[in-house]
Design an enzyme around this catalytic site. Structure first.
Site, mmCIF file in Angstrom:
data_model
loop_
_atom_site.group_PDB
_atom_site.id
_atom_site.type_symbol
_atom_site.label_atom_id
_atom_site.label_comp_id
_atom_site.label_asym_id
_atom_site.label_seq_id
_atom_site.Cartn_x
_atom_site.Cartn_y
_atom_site.Cartn_z
ATOM 1 C CD GLN A 43 -2.998 -1.049 0.684
ATOM 2 O OE1 GLN A 43 -3.354 0.032 0.258
ATOM 3 N NE2 GLN A 43 -3.659 -2.163 0.487
ATOM 4 C CB SER A 44 0.839 4.358 -1.713
ATOM 5 O OG SER A 44 1.463 4.026 -2.908
ATOM 6 C CB THR A 45 0.080 6.862 2.113
ATOM 7 O OG1 THR A 45 -1.312 6.621 1.962
ATOM 8 C CG2 THR A 45 0.615 7.486 0.852
ATOM 9 C CD GLN A 94 -2.878 4.402 -0.971
ATOM 10 O OE1 GLN A 94 -2.016 3.527 -1.009
ATOM 11 N NE2 GLN A 94 -3.117 5.212 -1.974
ATOM 12 C CB SER A 131 5.186 6.734 0.243
ATOM 13 O OG SER A 131 5.247 7.285 -1.027
#
Ligand SMILES: [Zn+2]
Length: 629
Positions: free
Chosen positions: A21-23, A26, A64
Site C-alpha cells: 500500500q502506498s501511504t 491507505q 510510500s
C-alpha cells in the site's frame, strides 16, 4: 487462462505474494484492498503451489514507494528473484509492484533472466514471452501515468487552497485557531510575552547566540506545541536552543503573514538515510503564496525582513564554503579546526577595538556549549597563508603546478580504466557463477548450495567494486575547470601587485585565495605558543607551516615610537600634563590619532615602569628611573 504454462519446476520454487500500500493512510482506510492482496495467496495455491512454499512479503506496509531504494520488501523480492529462488511473483495489479517505471522494468528484466513468472488477479505472464513482456511494460507505463495525474490533482488542490489562505497546517506556537478557523494570538499571556521577549532580545543582541544566552541567564524557557500523536497540540516548555530561536526568527507568521511554499522539495536529491526529498528554503521574493496582514502580528513586516538580513549576515555556518564576505579574516569559510575537524567561524571584533578578528572552532556553536575547542587571532595566520599563496602562484611555480595537475589528471584516467576493467572482470565472474549454478541439477543439493554460495560471493564483490568506483568518481571531481585555469594564468603575471593594491578589497583577496586553496586547517594546541597551519591546495598538495601565536595585546595599535621615546626622556623631570602638552605641540598623536592627555601619558609611564609616585601619596619610592631622578 495460462495456468497450463506453468511447469512443475516453477512450483518447486517459492511463490511470492507481494503486498503493498502506498501511504499509512491507505493502510488504514483501504483495508479492502489489503484483503484482496492476501487472497492472492489462495490464488498461488490454485496455480499449483503447495501452501508451504507461498510466502507473503508485506514489509512495505505503510511505506510510500516512488523508488525502490527505501523499500526493503521490494529489494528482498528482487534479490530472491535474481537468485532464481522464486517461481512466481503475485500481486494485485502487476504494475503496482513498482510505482517507478525503471524499478518495474528491472524486475521484468530479472524475472525474464531467472525464468520467474508474474501474476495478478487476472492473468499469468511469462516475461520471456515477447507478448507478455509488452503487456507488462504497458501496464507499468499506464500505472505511472495514472499516478502522475493523481499526484498533480492532489498537489493542485493543495495550492488552490493555499492561495486563498485556507490551507490548514499546524499553527506556530503563539497562535491558536478560533472557532471560525481564523488565527488568533494564543490566549496564554505567558506564551505571548515569551515570544515578545525573544524578538526584543534579538533587537538588543543581534545574534541568535546572544538571545539563547540571554534566555538561559534569565532562566526562561520557550513554548512549543507537541506534534507527536500523543498529546498533539498541547503546550510544553523547553530549554532554549539555537534551532528553536532561529525557527522563530525565520517564521513570517509572526509578522502577520500567511505564507505557503517557503520550502522547495527536490525529488532528485534525496536523503540517503530516509529517502525523503531534500528541502531548501526559497528566498522571500520566491514565496509562491504570501498574504500580508492575514492575522495579528508580533513584529512588523519591516522588522521581519530586517531580521532575515541580519540572520543572513550572521550566517554562513553551514557546510559549504559560503560566499566570501567583506571582512578582514581572509580564510573565512575555508578554515577548519585541526583538533576536531569542524569548520571554524570568524569572530569579528568591533572596529573600535582595533584588534584583528579571530578564528573560533564551531564546536561550541554547535553544542551551544560555553567552552570552546580553540580560537586564535587571524592576523599571523592570514599573513603566512597569503605569503604561501603568492609564492605558489608565481608564474614559474604555476607552470610546474599546471603540469602536476595534468599529470594527476592522466593518472586519474589510468586509474579509472583499471577500475573499469576490474569491475568488468568481476561482472563476468558473477555471470559465470550464475551459469554454473543454473546448469547444475537442482536435486543435487550439496553442489547447488555451494555454487549458490560462490555466486553470491561474486555478486557481493561486484557490488563492492561498484561502490568503490562511484566513490572514486566523486573524489575525482576536485580538478580545476578550464576557466579557472585561464583566470589563474592571467592573474599570476602581476598577482603580488594586485594583492597589495589598495583598491583590492578583502573580498577579492578571499576569492583569489579560494581559487588555489581548498581549505586550511589550524591547530594551536599541539605546541605551546605555536599555530600549525596546513594549507590544502586544490591540486591535492598539502603545505604545512608554523607561526608564532601572538602574545596578548601584541599587534594591537601602538603609540608611535617617537612619542614613546620622548615620554621616556621627559618622564623623570616633568609632570604628565606637561609631557602631554609638549607632545601635542610637536604634532605627535596617540595610537588612535588623538591628542595626548594626562591620563594617556600616565598610562604609558606606568606600562613602561616610568611612573612617578604621586607626591600626596607619600609612599616610599621603589627602584626605578624616577626614583633615581
Ligand atoms: Zn574544534
Amino acid at each position: 487462462m495460462t495456468t497450463t504454462k506453468i511447469q512443475s519446476t516453477h512450483c518447486n520454487r517459492i511463490a511470492f505474494v507481494y503486498v503493498r500500500q502506498s501511504t499509512p493512510l491507505q493502510v488504514i482506510e483501504n483495508r479492502e484492498s489489503t484483503e484482496r492482496q492476501y487472497h492472492l495467496r489462495e490464488r498461488a495455491v490454485e496455480l499449483g503451489w503447495p501452501p508451504s512454499r507461498v510466502e507473503v512479503i508485506d514489509e512495505d506496509q505503510g511505506r510510500s514507494g516512488s523508488t525502490a531504494t527505501h523499500r526493503s520488501g521490494f529489494q528482498r523480492l528482487a534479490a530472491e528473484v535474481v537468485l532464481g529462488k522464486v517461481g512466481i511473483v503475485l500481486m494485485l495489479e502487476a504494475s503496482r509492484l513498482a510505482r517507478n517505471n525503471s524499478d518495474w522494468y528491472r524486475l521484468i528484466e530479472i524475472c525474464g533472466v531467472s525464468g520467474t513468472w508474474i501474476a495478478d488477479e487476472g492473468a499469468v505472464y511469462n516475461p520471456r514471452e515477447p507478448n507478455d513482456r509488452l503487456l507488462l511494460g504497458v501496464k507499468g507505463t499506464l500505472s505511472e501515468a495514472e499516478l502522475f495525474t493523481l499526484r498533480t490533482r492532489l498537489y493542485e488542490g493543495r495550492w488552490n487552497k493555499a492561495r486563498k489562505g485556507l490551507l490548514h497546517f499546524s499553527l506556530p506556537v503563539g497562535y491558536v485557531r478560533s472557532a471560525e478557523g481564523d488565527w488568533t494570538p494564543d490566549p496564554d499571556a505567558q506564551v505571548r510575552e515569551r515570544l515578545d521577549y525573544v524578538f526584543d532580545s534579538f533587537r538588543r543582541h543581534g545574534v541568535v547566540r546572544g538571545v539563547v544566552r540571554d534566555l538561559k541567564e534569565q532562566g526562561l524557557e520557550l513554548p512549543t506545541r507537541v506534534t507527536a500523536e500523543e498529546g498533539y497540540g498541547s503546550l510544553v516548555w523547553k530549554a532554549p536552543t539555537l534551532g528553536a530561536v532561529i525557527r522563530i526568527l525565520h517564521n513570517p507568521a509572526y509578522a502577520g503573514a500567511y505564507v505557503y511554499g517557503r520550502w522547495e522539495y527536490s525529488s532528485e536529491r534525496r536523503s540517503p538515510k530516509t529517502g525523503k526529498a531534500s528541502a531548501h528554503v526559497r528566498s522571500v521574493a520566491q514565496w509562491p503564496v504570501k498574504i500580508p496582514e492575514h492575522h495579528a502580528a508580533y513584529i512588523s513586516w519591516e522588522e521581519f525582513m530586517k531580521n532575515q538580513e541580519q540572520l543572513r549576515q550572521n550566517g554562513g555556518r553551514d557546510g559549504n564554503r559560503g560566499v566570501p564576505r567583506e571582512g578582514r579574516a581572509l580564510l573565512q569559510g575555508i578554515v577548519y579546526c585541526g583538533i576536531c575537524g569542524r569548520k571554524m567561524s570568524v569572530q569579528d571584533r568591533a572596529a573600535r577595538e582595533h584588534r584583528s578578528p579571530s578564528y573560533i572552532c564551531e564546536r561550541a556553536y554547535e553544542t551551544s556549549d560555553e567552552t570552546i575547542c580553540q580560537s586564535m587571532s587571524s592576523r599571523p595566520i592570514d599573513g603566512a597563508v597569503a605569503e604561501a599563496f603568492l609564492a605558489a602562484i608565481s608564474p614559474m611555480n604555476l607552470r610546474v603546478a599546471t603540469q602536476v595537475l595534468d599529470q594527476v589528471q592522466q593518472d586519474l584516467v589510468a586509474q579509472r580504466r583499471q577500475r573499469e576493467l576490474q569491475l568488468e572482470q568481476a561482472r563476468y565472474e558473477a555471470r559465470l557463477a550464475q551459469r554454473q549454478y543454473d546448469s547444475v541439477d537442482p536435486s543435487n543439493r550439496l553442489v547447488a548450495a555451494e555454487l549458490e554460495r560462490r555466486w553470491n560471493e561474486k555478486l557481493e564483490r561486484v557490488a563492492q567494486l561498484e561502490q568503490t568506483f562511484a566513490q572514486a568518481e566523486r573524489d575525482a571531481e576536485w580538478s580545476l575547470t578550464a576557466e579557472e585555469r585561464a583566470a589563474i594564468s592571467d592573474l599570476s603575471q602581476d598577482l603580488p601587485a594586485i594583492w597589495s593594491a589598495e583598491t583590492t578589497t578583502n573580498q577579492e583577496r578571499k576569492q583569489l585565495l579560494r581559487m588555489a586553496i581548498e581549505s586550511v586547517q589550524l591547530d594551536g594546541m599541539r605546541q605551546a605558543g605555536q599555530i600549525e597551519i596546513q594549507i590544502h591546495w586544490r591540486t591535492g598538495i598539502v603545505t604545512a607551516l608554523n607561526v608564532k601565536r601572538p602574545a596578548p595585546g601584541e599587534g594591537s595599535l601602538k603609540t608611535p615610537a617617537e612619542a614613546v621615546s620622548r615620554i621616556q626622556e621627559m618622564a623623570p623631570q616633568r609632570t604628565y600634563a606637561q609631557i602631554a602638552a609638549a607632545l601635542n605641540r610637536a604634532g605627535l598623536r596617540s595610537a588612535f590619532g588623538r591628542r595626548f592627555t594626562t591620563q594617556h601619558v600616565g598610562y604609558i609611564c606606568r606600562r613602561d615602569g616610568l611612573a612617578k609616585a604621586k607626591p600626596s601619596c607619600g609612599s616610599k619610592l621603589k627602584d626605578g628611573p624616577d626614583a633615581a631622578g
